[in-house]
Design a protein around this motif. Structure first.
Motif, short mmCIF file in Angstrom:
data_model
loop_
_atom_site.label_atom_id
_atom_site.label_comp_id
_atom_site.label_asym_id
_atom_site.label_seq_id
_atom_site.Cartn_x
_atom_site.Cartn_y
_atom_site.Cartn_z
N THR A 5 26.56 16.54 26.16
CA THR A 5 27.82 16.40 25.42
C THR A 5 28.94 16.00 26.38
O THR A 5 29.98 15.53 25.93
CB THR A 5 28.19 17.72 24.73
OG1 THR A 5 28.25 18.77 25.70
CG2 THR A 5 27.18 18.07 23.65
N GLU A 6 28.71 16.20 27.68
CA GLU A 6 29.74 15.89 28.65
C GLU A 6 29.13 15.68 30.03
O GLU A 6 28.22 16.40 30.44
CB GLU A 6 30.72 17.06 28.71
CG GLU A 6 32.01 16.78 29.41
CD GLU A 6 33.00 17.93 29.26
OE1 GLU A 6 34.07 17.83 29.87
OE2 GLU A 6 32.71 18.92 28.57
N VAL A 18 26.98 18.61 34.06
CA VAL A 18 26.40 18.12 32.81
C VAL A 18 26.34 19.27 31.81
O VAL A 18 25.79 20.33 32.11
CB VAL A 18 24.97 17.56 33.02
CG1 VAL A 18 24.45 16.92 31.75
CG2 VAL A 18 24.93 16.58 34.18
N SER A 19 26.92 19.05 30.63
CA SER A 19 26.87 20.04 29.54
C SER A 19 26.00 19.47 28.43
O SER A 19 26.07 18.28 28.12
CB SER A 19 28.27 20.30 29.00
OG SER A 19 29.11 20.80 30.01
N ARG A 25 24.73 24.31 30.78
CA ARG A 25 25.68 23.59 31.64
C ARG A 25 25.16 23.68 33.06
O ARG A 25 24.87 24.78 33.54
CB ARG A 25 27.04 24.25 31.50
CG ARG A 25 28.15 23.54 32.21
CD ARG A 25 29.47 24.32 31.97
NE ARG A 25 30.60 23.53 32.35
CZ ARG A 25 31.31 22.77 31.55
NH1 ARG A 25 31.02 22.73 30.27
NH2 ARG A 25 32.32 22.08 31.99
N PHE A 26 25.04 22.54 33.72
CA PHE A 26 24.50 22.51 35.07
C PHE A 26 25.46 21.79 36.01
O PHE A 26 26.06 20.79 35.63
CB PHE A 26 23.16 21.76 35.10
CG PHE A 26 22.13 22.32 34.15
CD1 PHE A 26 21.58 23.58 34.34
CD2 PHE A 26 21.71 21.59 33.05
CE1 PHE A 26 20.63 24.09 33.46
CE2 PHE A 26 20.77 22.08 32.16
CZ PHE A 26 20.22 23.34 32.38
N ALA A 27 25.58 22.30 37.23
CA ALA A 27 26.35 21.65 38.29
C ALA A 27 25.33 21.13 39.29
O ALA A 27 24.71 21.90 40.04
CB ALA A 27 27.30 22.65 38.95
N LEU A 28 25.11 19.81 39.27
CA LEU A 28 24.05 19.20 40.07
C LEU A 28 24.65 18.44 41.25
O LEU A 28 25.31 17.42 41.07
CB LEU A 28 23.24 18.24 39.18
CG LEU A 28 22.67 18.86 37.91
CD1 LEU A 28 22.06 17.79 37.02
CD2 LEU A 28 21.65 19.94 38.25
N PRO A 29 24.42 18.93 42.48
CA PRO A 29 24.94 18.24 43.66
C PRO A 29 24.36 16.82 43.77
O PRO A 29 23.20 16.58 43.43
CB PRO A 29 24.46 19.11 44.83
CG PRO A 29 24.23 20.47 44.23
CD PRO A 29 23.75 20.18 42.83
N CYS A 30 25.18 15.91 44.24
CA CYS A 30 24.73 14.52 44.40
C CYS A 30 23.50 14.43 45.29
O CYS A 30 22.58 13.66 45.02
CB CYS A 30 25.86 13.65 44.95
SG CYS A 30 27.25 13.47 43.80
N GLU A 31 23.48 15.21 46.35
CA GLU A 31 22.31 15.19 47.25
C GLU A 31 21.05 15.55 46.48
O GLU A 31 20.01 14.90 46.62
CB GLU A 31 22.51 16.16 48.41
CG GLU A 31 21.31 16.22 49.33
CD GLU A 31 21.39 17.28 50.41
OE1 GLU A 31 20.49 17.31 51.27
OE2 GLU A 31 22.34 18.08 50.41
#
Length: 120
Positions: A5-6, A18-19, A25-31
């Motif tokens: 959704t976001e 990413v929600s 809801r996840f906070a995914l590091p670029c690495e």
């Protein structure tokens, strides 16, 4: 599978948030996203062909390109942009983040590479 959704890219902290419509809801590091890119360049054509990606502690995402209604292509600042991240794959990366990250750190250690510790 749930649908995002976001998507929020936090450039300074190098995290893609990413929600999903199921409340996840996840906070995914670029690495993390870079070393687990779904591209054939990283994954190969079978699990045995998967390549250990190293030295991406400071990688960021330049921009995000939609791919139909089912995925995004992440354009990393190291010029990697061949992985198509489906909604299912992004959800899987979020749900399995702790174990996948530990697997990556273990693989780095086994190969003799030193990871610059970060808060992931």
């Amino acid at each position: 599978m749930p649908v995002p959704t976001e998507l929020n890219l936090h450039r300074q902290s190098r995290v893609l948030e990413v929600s999903f419509d199921d409340g996840a809801r996840f906070a995914l590091p670029c690495e993390y996203l870079r070393v687990y890119s779904p591209s054939a360049e990283v994954q190969g054509h079978s699990p045995e062909e998967r390549i250990l990606v190293v030295g991406k502690e400071e990688v960021g995402i330049d921009h995000i390109e939609p791919v139909g209604n089912y995925a995004v292509c992440l354009h990393f600042d190291d010029e990697h942009n061949t992985g198509i991240y489906s909604w299912d794959y992004l959800y899987q990366l979020g749900a399995e983040q702790a174990e996948r990250w530990q697997t990556y750190l273990d693989e780095l250690a086994q190969s003799g590479h030193v990871h610059k510790d970060r808060s992931n």
